[in-house]
Write a protein that holds these residues in place. Structure first.
Motif, PDB file in Angstrom:
ATOM      1  N   UNK A  39       0.832  -1.199   0.000  1.00 16.74           N
ATOM      2  CA  UNK A  39       0.000   0.000   0.000  1.00 16.74           C
ATOM      3  C   UNK A  39       0.867   1.250   0.000  1.00 16.74           C
ATOM      4  N   UNK A  40       0.286   2.368  -0.381  1.00 18.94           N
ATOM      5  CA  UNK A  40       0.962   3.670  -0.348  1.00 18.94           C
ATOM      6  C   UNK A  40       0.020   4.673   0.305  1.00 18.94           C
ATOM      7  N   UNK A  41       0.593   5.714   0.914  1.00 19.58           N
ATOM      8  CA  UNK A  41      -0.221   6.745   1.541  1.00 19.58           C
ATOM      9  C   UNK A  41      -0.878   7.628   0.485  1.00 19.58           C
ATOM     10  N   UNK A  42      -2.031   8.162   0.849  1.00 21.78           N
ATOM     11  CA  UNK A  42      -2.738   9.146   0.018  1.00 21.78           C
ATOM     12  C   UNK A  42      -2.464  10.505   0.648  1.00 21.78           C
ATOM     13  N   UNK A  43      -1.539  11.311   0.103  1.00 23.90           N
ATOM     14  CA  UNK A  43      -1.063  12.522   0.787  1.00 23.90           C
ATOM     15  C   UNK A  43      -2.166  13.489   1.181  1.00 23.90           C
ATOM     16  N   UNK A  44      -3.161  13.700   0.344  1.00 28.34           N
ATOM     17  CA  UNK A  44      -4.189  14.699   0.637  1.00 28.34           C
ATOM     18  C   UNK A  44      -5.124  14.282   1.773  1.00 28.34           C
ATOM     19  N   UNK A  45      -4.967  13.069   2.296  1.00 30.00           N
ATOM     20  CA  UNK A  45      -5.810  12.613   3.404  1.00 30.00           C
ATOM     21  C   UNK A  45      -5.016  12.393   4.685  1.00 30.00           C
ATOM     22  N   UNK A  46      -3.887  13.069   4.823  1.00 32.67           N
ATOM     23  CA  UNK A  46      -3.010  12.852   5.974  1.00 32.67           C
ATOM     24  C   UNK A  46      -2.901  14.077   6.875  1.00 32.67           C
TER      25      UNK A  46
ATOM     26  N   UNK B 151      -6.780   6.551   4.043  1.00 36.02           N
ATOM     27  CA  UNK B 151      -5.523   7.238   3.711  1.00 36.02           C
ATOM     28  C   UNK B 151      -4.452   6.304   3.162  1.00 36.02           C
ATOM     29  N   UNK B 152      -4.802   5.040   2.909  1.00 37.23           N
ATOM     30  CA  UNK B 152      -3.896   4.081   2.285  1.00 37.23           C
ATOM     31  C   UNK B 152      -4.536   3.558   0.999  1.00 37.23           C
ATOM     32  N   UNK B 153      -3.748   3.511  -0.075  1.00 36.32           N
ATOM     33  CA  UNK B 153      -4.241   3.020  -1.362  1.00 36.32           C
ATOM     34  C   UNK B 153      -3.443   1.800  -1.794  1.00 36.32           C
ATOM     35  N   UNK B 154      -4.072   0.945  -2.573  1.00 32.68           N
ATOM     36  CA  UNK B 154      -3.376  -0.202  -3.155  1.00 32.68           C
ATOM     37  C   UNK B 154      -2.253   0.309  -4.049  1.00 32.68           C
ATOM     38  N   UNK B 155      -1.042  -0.221  -3.860  1.00 32.63           N
ATOM     39  CA  UNK B 155       0.092   0.216  -4.682  1.00 32.63           C
ATOM     40  C   UNK B 155      -0.038  -0.243  -6.122  1.00 32.63           C
ATOM     41  N   UNK B 156      -0.861  -1.247  -6.377  1.00 31.22           N
ATOM     42  CA  UNK B 156      -1.015  -1.764  -7.729  1.00 31.22           C
ATOM     43  C   UNK B 156      -1.932  -0.934  -8.603  1.00 31.22           C
ATOM     44  N   UNK B 157      -3.106  -0.542  -8.046  1.00 35.38           N
ATOM     45  CA  UNK B 157      -4.092   0.162  -8.874  1.00 35.38           C
ATOM     46  C   UNK B 157      -4.496   1.528  -8.350  1.00 35.38           C
ATOM     47  N   UNK B 158      -4.069   1.859  -7.128  1.00 35.33           N
ATOM     48  CA  UNK B 158      -4.374   3.174  -6.578  1.00 35.33           C
ATOM     49  C   UNK B 158      -5.718   3.290  -5.896  1.00 35.33           C
ATOM     50  N   UNK B 159      -6.466   2.199  -5.763  1.00 40.19           N
ATOM     51  CA  UNK B 159      -7.765   2.275  -5.098  1.00 40.19           C
ATOM     52  C   UNK B 159      -7.586   2.450  -3.596  1.00 40.19           C
ATOM     53  N   UNK B 160      -8.291   3.406  -2.944  1.00 34.67           N
ATOM     54  CA  UNK B 160      -8.231   3.522  -1.479  1.00 34.67           C
ATOM     55  C   UNK B 160      -8.757   2.246  -0.822  1.00 34.67           C
TER      56      UNK B 160
END
Length: 340
Positions: A90-97, A111-120
């Motif tokens: 997963x990767x963080x979603x900056x605008x939700x931190x 505030x975490x998205x799948x690193x593969x497709x970007x879905x929260x």
């Protein structure tokens, strides 16, 4: 054992985990210090929630050219909680931190998205005052069965124990949450009648709340500690342990049962905090230091008022008028006895 995968692309976003019961202190807000993890690594829980999705409130009017936005922190039902260290891919979603103190409290949604497709897919919560956890969104992930060791279920005689007072002399927040949940169940089964409690730690945890919330007068109901290793003859209300893994309540042929978190119940049932009286002429100072007395709290015990209200709202009996009056009273004045 399962792993959870992204519902969009199928990428695995967790380590292997096994389900356990939802702790009473889940969702508790306590103080301003950094709290430890809500869950043990390798485990997960499902929170039924209150059915209200996370949603922003209406924007407030502009003041001095600035428009303020307030949010409600309320997760969707059946969110899956895991330990932060069990997150994968997963990767963080900056605008939700933003908008937090020492970490993130999830007030802006996942505030975490799948690193593969970007879905929260999840919300990490680790701000001061919150038990650290990652909540997976139930519609964004799916469980996938995997091979792994079968979870060993503890025997009732192996239940853990949590002391009521921390090393700094404060009441344990786990105790405040667990007793709050048990208090809600106790009121529900009391029928609005006065309840007596056994002397000692049980009275210290429950009596002050009973004195405030139930009508005065001689007791008509009786709460008795019951469970593994204790006498079986209980005829009225039994205070019994709830298994920390399965959520099962200790079976008891009492008229009514009040479940209590296993680690708190075990301490009540198995520890005697009474101070020993030295023998005649005293004891050598060195010997007394070998067995220090138990820590004393800095104030009277109080259940967690917000946890109490949340537990009460989930009980069907709260619709009874007398219990609804208690709920309304605590909601209107949450910082009066016994929650101060």
């Amino acid at each position: 054992m399962v792993v959870f995968a992204c519902a969009e692309c199928g990428a695995v976003v967790t380590a292997r985990v096994a389900r356990v019961a939802l702790p009473d202190h889940s969702g508790q807000k306590y103080g301003h210090a950094l709290l430890p993890g809500l869950l043990e690594p390798g485990t997960y829980v499902v929170d039924p929630g209150d059915g209200r999705p996370w949603t922003p409130l209406e924007p407030e009017p502009e003041e001095h050219g600035v428009r303020l936005q307030t949010f409600v922190i309320s997760g969707s039902p059946n969110r899956i909680g895991i330990a932060p260290g069990d997150v994968r891919g997963t990767v963080f979603i900056p605008e939700r931190l933003g908008g937090c103190c020492c970490g993130w409290d999830g007030q802006y949604g996942p505030n975490l998205a799948c690193a593969g497709c970007g879905r929260p897919v999840a919300t990490r919560v680790d701000d001061c005052g919150f038990w650290q956890v990652v909540w997976l969104e139930p519609d964004a992930v799916r469980p996938v069965a995997v091979d792994g060791p079968v979870q060993r279920v503890m025997d009732w005689l192996e239940l853990p124990s949590t002391p009521p007072v921390d090393p700094l002399g404060f009441w344990s927040p786990r105790w405040e949450a667990a007793v709050a949940v048990a208090l809600a169940h106790l009121l529900a089964v009391s029928g609005g009648k006065r309840v007596s409690v056994p002397e000692g730690p049980v009275a210290e945890a429950f009596r002050r709340a009973i004195d405030v919330l139930l009508p005065p007068g001689p007791p008509e109901r009786h709460l008795v500690l019951a469970g593994p290793g204790l006498p079986a003859a209980i005829t009225d209300i039994a205070l019994v342990p709830r298994h920390p893994q399965t959520g099962e309540v200790w079976p008891r042929d009492a008229e009514a049962v009040v479940p209590l978190a296993a680690d708190v119940w075990t301490y009540l049932a198995c520890n005697d905090d009474r101070r020993l009286v030295p023998a005649a002429y005293g004891m050598p100072a060195g010997v007394r230091r070998d067995d220090p007395p138990p820590l004393l709290p800095r104030r009277l015990f109080r259940p967690d008022g917000r946890v109490f209200l949340r537990a009460l709202e989930r009980l069907a009996t709260v619709r009874q008028p007398w219990l609804r009056r208690i709920q309304d009273r605590v909601q209107d004045r949450p910082y009066l006895d016994p929650f101060v």
